[in-house]
Design a protein around this motif. Sequence first.
Motif, PDB file in Angstrom:
ATOM      1  N   THR A 204       0.793  -1.091  -0.284  1.00 26.26           N
ATOM      2  CA  THR A 204      -0.164   0.121   0.268  1.00 26.26           C
ATOM      3  C   THR A 204       1.278   1.396   0.049  1.00 26.26           C
ATOM      4  O   THR A 204       0.634   2.062  -0.739  1.00 26.26           O
ATOM      5  N   ALA A 205       2.010   0.893   1.307  1.00 25.09           N
ATOM      6  CA  ALA A 205       2.818   2.746   0.537  1.00 25.09           C
ATOM      7  C   ALA A 205       3.249   2.859  -0.461  1.00 25.09           C
ATOM      8  O   ALA A 205       3.479   3.837  -0.960  1.00 25.09           O
ATOM      9  N   GLN A 206       3.951   1.921  -0.955  1.00 20.94           N
ATOM     10  CA  GLN A 206       4.227   2.000  -2.118  1.00 20.94           C
ATOM     11  C   GLN A 206       3.386   2.605  -3.410  1.00 20.94           C
ATOM     12  O   GLN A 206       3.773   3.463  -4.395  1.00 20.94           O
ATOM     13  N   ILE A 207       2.378   1.549  -3.701  1.00 17.85           N
ATOM     14  CA  ILE A 207       1.019   2.262  -4.937  1.00 17.85           C
ATOM     15  C   ILE A 207       1.028   3.765  -4.308  1.00 17.85           C
ATOM     16  O   ILE A 207       0.693   4.551  -5.185  1.00 17.85           O
ATOM     17  N   MET A 208       0.743   3.767  -2.940  1.00 18.17           N
ATOM     18  CA  MET A 208       0.338   5.912  -2.577  1.00 18.17           C
ATOM     19  C   MET A 208       0.765   6.467  -2.877  1.00 18.17           C
ATOM     20  O   MET A 208       0.680   7.083  -3.236  1.00 18.17           O
ATOM     21  N   ASP A 209       2.409   5.876  -2.570  1.00 18.53           N
ATOM     22  CA  ASP A 209       3.427   6.754  -3.078  1.00 18.53           C
ATOM     23  C   ASP A 209       3.864   7.225  -5.150  1.00 18.53           C
ATOM     24  O   ASP A 209       3.448   7.894  -5.011  1.00 18.53           O
ATOM     25  N   ASN A 210       3.618   6.085  -4.813  1.00 13.29           N
ATOM     26  CA  ASN A 210       3.613   6.324  -6.587  1.00 13.29           C
ATOM     27  C   ASN A 210       3.069   7.315  -7.383  1.00 13.29           C
ATOM     28  O   ASN A 210       2.373   8.065  -7.974  1.00 13.29           O
ATOM     29  N   LEU A 211       1.612   6.505  -7.104  1.00 13.46           N
ATOM     30  CA  LEU A 211      -0.547   7.114  -7.347  1.00 13.46           C
ATOM     31  C   LEU A 211       0.357   8.595  -7.451  1.00 13.46           C
ATOM     32  O   LEU A 211       0.031   9.883  -7.973  1.00 13.46           O
ATOM     33  N   ILE A 212       0.376   8.760  -5.540  1.00 15.75           N
ATOM     34  CA  ILE A 212       0.807  10.601  -5.530  1.00 15.75           C
ATOM     35  C   ILE A 212       1.442  11.109  -6.444  1.00 15.75           C
ATOM     36  O   ILE A 212       1.228  11.960  -7.006  1.00 15.75           O
ATOM     37  N   ALA A 213       2.841  10.546  -6.241  1.00 14.12           N
ATOM     38  CA  ALA A 213       3.851  11.546  -7.538  1.00 14.12           C
ATOM     39  C   ALA A 213       3.714  11.683  -8.664  1.00 14.12           C
ATOM     40  O   ALA A 213       3.892  12.135  -9.571  1.00 14.12           O
ATOM     41  N   GLU A 214       2.815  10.639  -9.781  1.00 15.44           N
ATOM     42  CA  GLU A 214       2.206  10.694 -10.684  1.00 15.44           C
ATOM     43  C   GLU A 214       1.321  11.327 -10.829  1.00 15.44           C
ATOM     44  O   GLU A 214       0.754  11.344 -11.982  1.00 15.44           O
ATOM     45  N   ASN A 215       0.375  12.051  -9.861  1.00 14.52           N
ATOM     46  CA  ASN A 215      -0.956  13.164  -9.854  1.00 14.52           C
ATOM     47  C   ASN A 215      -1.620  12.317 -10.226  1.00 14.52           C
ATOM     48  O   ASN A 215      -2.938  12.997 -10.978  1.00 14.52           O
ATOM     49  N   LYS A 216      -2.167  10.760 -10.163  1.00 10.63           N
ATOM     50  CA  LYS A 216      -2.770   9.683 -10.360  1.00 10.63           C
ATOM     51  C   LYS A 216      -3.832  10.002  -9.458  1.00 10.63           C
ATOM     52  O   LYS A 216      -4.258   9.388  -9.452  1.00 10.63           O
ATOM     53  N   ALA A 217      -3.783  10.456  -7.768  1.00  5.52           N
ATOM     54  CA  ALA A 217      -3.967  10.020  -7.153  1.00  5.52           C
ATOM     55  C   ALA A 217      -4.325  11.139  -5.785  1.00  5.52           C
ATOM     56  O   ALA A 217      -3.168  12.013  -5.962  1.00  5.52           O
ATOM     57  N   GLU A 218      -5.561  11.469  -5.006  1.00  4.22           N
ATOM     58  CA  GLU A 218      -5.058  12.735  -4.636  1.00  4.22           C
ATOM     59  C   GLU A 218      -4.569  12.220  -2.928  1.00  4.22           C
ATOM     60  O   GLU A 218      -4.930  10.807  -2.899  1.00  4.22           O
ATOM     61  N   PRO A 219      -3.611  12.672  -2.627  1.00  4.21           N
ATOM     62  CA  PRO A 219      -2.642  13.491  -1.313  1.00  4.21           C
ATOM     63  C   PRO A 219      -4.338  12.280  -0.065  1.00  4.21           C
ATOM     64  O   PRO A 219      -4.671  13.031  -0.046  1.00  4.21           O
ATOM     65  N   MET A 220      -4.005  10.831  -0.015  1.00  4.68           N
ATOM     66  CA  MET A 220      -4.984  10.494   1.097  1.00  4.68           C
ATOM     67  C   MET A 220      -4.584  10.736   2.486  1.00  4.68           C
ATOM     68  O   MET A 220      -3.516   9.505   2.215  1.00  4.68           O
ATOM     69  N   ILE A 221      -5.294  10.382   3.392  1.00  3.28           N
ATOM     70  CA  ILE A 221      -4.081   8.740   4.490  1.00  3.28           C
ATOM     71  C   ILE A 221      -5.293   7.779   4.274  1.00  3.28           C
ATOM     72  O   ILE A 221      -6.269   8.268   3.913  1.00  3.28           O
ATOM     73  N   VAL A 222      -4.604   6.654   4.563  1.00  2.00           N
ATOM     74  CA  VAL A 222      -5.026   5.450   4.544  1.00  2.00           C
ATOM     75  C   VAL A 222      -4.898   4.544   5.832  1.00  2.00           C
ATOM     76  O   VAL A 222      -3.757   4.392   6.653  1.00  2.00           O
ATOM     77  N   VAL A 223      -6.215   4.256   6.055  1.00  2.37           N
ATOM     78  CA  VAL A 223      -6.448   2.982   7.845  1.00  2.37           C
ATOM     79  C   VAL A 223      -6.719   1.689   7.507  1.00  2.37           C
ATOM     80  O   VAL A 223      -7.286   1.779   6.637  1.00  2.37           O
TER      81      VAL A 223
END
Length: 398
Positions: A204-223
């Motif tokens: 999850t951390a790698q996926i979210m970091d990469n998606l956010i860096a590519e502007n493909k996902a909004e910065p979000m908190i994941v619980v």
Amino acid sequence: MKKHISLFILSIIFMSANSNAQQALFSNQQITSPEIQQDNSVIFRMLAPNSNLVQITGDFLPTEKKQSPMGEIDMPGKVDLIKDNNGVWTYKTKELNPELYSYSFIVDGLTTKDPSNPFLVRDVASVTNIFIIGGGQADLYKVNKIPHGTIARRWYDAPELGMNRRLTVYTPPGYEKSNQKYPVLYLLHGAGGDEESWISLGRTAQIMDNLIAENKAEPMIVVMPNGNVSQDAAPGEGSDGFYKPQFMAPKTMNGSYEGSFLDIIKFIESNYKVKADKQHRAIAGLSMGGFHSMHISRYYPNYFDYIGLFSAAIMPREDATAKVYSNIDETLNTQMKNGYKLYWIAIGNADFLYKTNKEFREKLDKMGMKYTYVETEGGHIWKNWRTYLSEFAPKLFN
């Protein structure tokens, strides 16, 4: 004189043991496994000169039908390694597609890890080695040279369950220095998993970091909470100490988790910079977590605008007698009328839960409840769930 002889003998024993230890150390260092080739084939090696048979099993091999607690499912097959004159056993794969793969060796019938590969993950009670073939989708699973978020293990008060419990929280890059508020995705694991599953197996951390860096996902908190209400934390991380994880912990799908879920939301919204409204909350889960997500989202219809069911374990259960499971059609109808932005259902075409998911979609069709459906190849596997998260997260909070 006797004292000197004794010391001499001890010295010889120590030197011999030390020599053997060094020999084992350097022998192990000479074995490279796995070794990824330029054409994305992979060579596996094991030094086992006294063994009669060494095999490998992994999710890059053709599957076999096997019996499990969930019925007949597809499981990775196994192949033999070939032994050379130095006692090194070797197997080379064909060219592999980009993916995060897991595998184990089987030495004379005993399943074990690759002693040359220190990278491991735990799924329920099974520990396997992992490696990544980069490129395409798999680049989302790698640690790249981009800004990184933070992973924290937090303890929260769960008065409904009568204990303090542990969960995992991902905060996006820059969260600590930012004054802005963030949306939240509540991401739930499957049976046999815990608050570690989506981080270790799901990347999850790698996926979210990469998606956010590519502007493909909004910065979000994941619980990522622990869905096993009989545990305060993952095996080995809580007050019960070290014990063998089991596939279905007590009370896991009896309504207690769904009924107490607001304790988790209350903790997050009291301790993190979040946008605390329906438009900025999402909930999703795999297998049992999909079951939980479906029931939590309809039981609390004013809490989530985004719902994701990944290979959801939507099936009749004898112990599903709690209030949470009553009036399912009525509460789904209320959820539909309240409105939401995305109801996302994904499953593999070889998943043992395919039929029950099809029946659930037929129910929604009959009600007129809108959803987005994604069907992939394969079965009830992490390869699919990592893909689903990678596709679901970019659709949130836009």
